[in-house]
Design a protein around this motif. Structure first.
Motif, PDB file in Angstrom:
ATOM      1  N   HIS A 239     -12.759   4.636  -7.858  1.00  0.00           N
ATOM      2  CA  HIS A 239     -11.432   4.630  -8.460  1.00  0.00           C
ATOM      3  C   HIS A 239     -10.597   3.536  -7.803  1.00  0.00           C
ATOM      4  O   HIS A 239     -10.594   3.418  -6.573  1.00  0.00           O
ATOM      5  N   VAL A 240      -9.922   2.743  -8.619  1.00  0.00           N
ATOM      6  CA  VAL A 240      -8.970   1.761  -8.112  1.00  0.00           C
ATOM      7  C   VAL A 240      -7.583   2.378  -8.246  1.00  0.00           C
ATOM      8  O   VAL A 240      -7.191   2.819  -9.326  1.00  0.00           O
ATOM      9  N   GLN A 241      -6.851   2.412  -7.143  1.00  0.00           N
ATOM     10  CA  GLN A 241      -5.547   3.061  -7.111  1.00  0.00           C
ATOM     11  C   GLN A 241      -4.451   2.054  -6.785  1.00  0.00           C
ATOM     12  O   GLN A 241      -4.654   1.149  -5.969  1.00  0.00           O
ATOM     13  N   GLU A 242      -3.307   2.230  -7.414  1.00  0.00           N
ATOM     14  CA  GLU A 242      -2.136   1.384  -7.172  1.00  0.00           C
ATOM     15  C   GLU A 242      -1.002   2.266  -6.669  1.00  0.00           C
ATOM     16  O   GLU A 242      -0.708   3.309  -7.260  1.00  0.00           O
ATOM     17  N   LEU A 243      -0.374   1.839  -5.572  1.00  0.00           N
ATOM     18  CA  LEU A 243       0.670   2.631  -4.921  1.00  0.00           C
ATOM     19  C   LEU A 243       1.816   1.695  -4.559  1.00  0.00           C
ATOM     20  O   LEU A 243       1.629   0.739  -3.809  1.00  0.00           O
ATOM     21  N   GLY A 244       3.010   1.957  -5.073  1.00  0.00           N
ATOM     22  CA  GLY A 244       4.143   1.082  -4.831  1.00  0.00           C
ATOM     23  C   GLY A 244       4.772   1.304  -3.467  1.00  0.00           C
ATOM     24  O   GLY A 244       4.538   2.316  -2.791  1.00  0.00           O
ATOM     25  N   ALA A 245       5.597   0.332  -3.047  1.00  0.00           N
ATOM     26  CA  ALA A 245       6.321   0.454  -1.775  1.00  0.00           C
ATOM     27  C   ALA A 245       7.184   1.704  -1.799  1.00  0.00           C
ATOM     28  O   ALA A 245       7.880   1.990  -2.781  1.00  0.00           O
ATOM     29  N   SER A 266       0.083  -2.240   2.708  1.00  0.00           N
ATOM     30  CA  SER A 266       0.030  -1.559   4.001  1.00  0.00           C
ATOM     31  C   SER A 266       0.702  -0.199   3.878  1.00  0.00           C
ATOM     32  O   SER A 266       1.479   0.064   2.968  1.00  0.00           O
ATOM     33  N   GLY A 267       0.387   0.649   4.825  1.00  0.00           N
ATOM     34  CA  GLY A 267       0.968   1.991   4.837  1.00  0.00           C
ATOM     35  C   GLY A 267       0.252   2.856   5.842  1.00  0.00           C
ATOM     36  O   GLY A 267      -0.333   2.358   6.815  1.00  0.00           O
ATOM     37  N   GLN A 293      -2.543  12.644   2.850  1.00  0.00           N
ATOM     38  CA  GLN A 293      -1.374  12.132   2.129  1.00  0.00           C
ATOM     39  C   GLN A 293      -1.239  10.644   2.410  1.00  0.00           C
ATOM     40  O   GLN A 293      -1.426  10.203   3.546  1.00  0.00           O
ATOM     41  N   HIS A 294      -0.910   9.862   1.370  1.00  0.00           N
ATOM     42  CA  HIS A 294      -0.632   8.438   1.534  1.00  0.00           C
ATOM     43  C   HIS A 294       0.881   8.209   1.578  1.00  0.00           C
ATOM     44  O   HIS A 294       1.620   8.759   0.754  1.00  0.00           O
ATOM     45  N   ILE A 295       1.318   7.379   2.514  1.00  0.00           N
ATOM     46  CA  ILE A 295       2.707   6.925   2.585  1.00  0.00           C
ATOM     47  C   ILE A 295       2.651   5.399   2.641  1.00  0.00           C
ATOM     48  O   ILE A 295       2.047   4.824   3.550  1.00  0.00           O
ATOM     49  N   VAL A 296       3.284   4.734   1.675  1.00  0.00           N
ATOM     50  CA  VAL A 296       3.066   3.304   1.461  1.00  0.00           C
ATOM     51  C   VAL A 296       4.268   2.502   1.936  1.00  0.00           C
ATOM     52  O   VAL A 296       5.416   2.808   1.592  1.00  0.00           O
TER      53      VAL A 296
END
Length: 322
Positions: A239-245, A266-267, A293-296
């Motif tokens: 899976h390719v994932q996109e996560l904004g600032a 980064s994140g 959990q991701h934090i970007v």
């Protein structure tokens, strides 16, 4: 093994003597176990961990001066999870590695039963040949090497090329159908040059598909997500994932094991309370059933490789918000 005397066993009148017979016969009683065989939820075995591309690249560069393809088919660094007793795997069923090939080099052809894939980080002018098809490896691309496919790599351009390998070798180790063979001629004869191939997921295509996504994935772990293949290979989903600032995902856990490769941004990822900071090129191991959990910080794109197809076909795939 000592000889078995049924009459002596029939005369046993206490459990200690009975248990001594168990040892001789290599059995265990269901009411008397040294360790439990069942438990309420997956154990915390493999550790959350991050490997930093800047560090790995420096090591590869040193290896590039000292290690050639006469010494090893592949110049790579295996990412071994630091849990005690583990000697190879990155997570339970998957292994990741960083690899370098330098201009003018050829990594000769071989094939093996484990399935493999490459996530290209940087460098142009490098090609892979898979079962006779010669495909360029470009930054951001994901290229597949299915089980038992002949494959080799060569660098004909001016750049050092760095990429991430992910394979299901630990799963094959567990199941035991490991076969490996070198190509008799060293390289495949008369490869066909192609640009579009089922084994090549081009980065520009991934970006276009991400841009076309109008809704966030239901699990909420990214703002946009696409799947490469359905799945990419029988044992590995991509899976390719996109996560904004500023994006903060919910905290979830899944029975699948995951390896994240950071393509951009980064994140940090908090796995079971442990904060793992990351940036471009880093690799993050998220073992099964560990809440994460991701934090970007900066706009990010990541490739998530997981063993979801294995769990799905066995009816063992679970995922939940924590």
């Amino acid at each position: 093994m000592t000889s078995f005397d049924a009459r002596s066993v029939a005369e046993i009148d206490n459990l200690d003597d009975l248990y001594s017979v168990f040892d001789d016969l290599s059995v265990e009683g269901g009411w008397y176990r040294r360790a439990p065989a069942l438990w309420p939820e997956p154990l915390r075995n493999f550790l959350p961990y991050v490997w930093r591309y800047a560090e790995m690249k420096a090591v590869l560069d040193a290896a590039g001066r000292l290690v050639d393809h006469e010494m090893a088919d592949r110049r790579n660094l295996t990412l071994t999870n630091p849990v005690e007793g583990n000697g190879y795997a990155t997570v339970r069923s998957l292994v990741a590695a960083y690899q370098l090939i330098r201009p003018g080099e050829v990594a000769p052809a071989h094939h093996h039963t484990p399935a493999a894939l490459r996530i290209i980080l940087e460098g142009r002018g490098t090609y892979t040949v898979v079962d006779g098809d010669r495909v360029e490896m470009r930054p951001g691309d994901v290229l597949l090497t299915p089980s038992w496919a002949w494959h080799e790599h060569s660098a004909v351009g001016p750049d050092d090329c760095y990429w991430v390998d992910i394979l299901d070798v630990p799963l094959v180790h567990l199941l035991e159908p490991m076969f490996f063979e070198k190509y008799p001629a060293g390289v495949q004869e008369d490869p066909r040059d192609i640009d579009t191939s089922p084994i090549a997921f081009r980065w520009e295509d991934s970006l276009a598909c991400l841009a076309a996504e109008t809704a966030a994935p239901e699990h909420g772990m990214a703002e946009r997500e696409i799947e490469l293949g359905s799945p990419a290979m029988p044992t590995i989903a991509l899976h390719v994932q996109e996560l904004g600032a500023g994006f903060e995902s919910p905290t979830r856990r899944t029975t699948a094991n995951s390896i994240f490769t950071v393509i951009e941004g980064s994140g940090e990822t908090i796995v079971d309370g442990e904060r793992l900071t990351w940036e471009r090129g880093d690799i993050i191991a998220v073992p099964a059933w560990r809440p994460y959990q991701h934090i970007v910080s900066e706009p990010a794109r990541m490739v998530r490789a997981s063993d979801e197809p294995v769990f799905s076909v066995l009816g063992l795939l679970r995922s939940e918000k924590v």
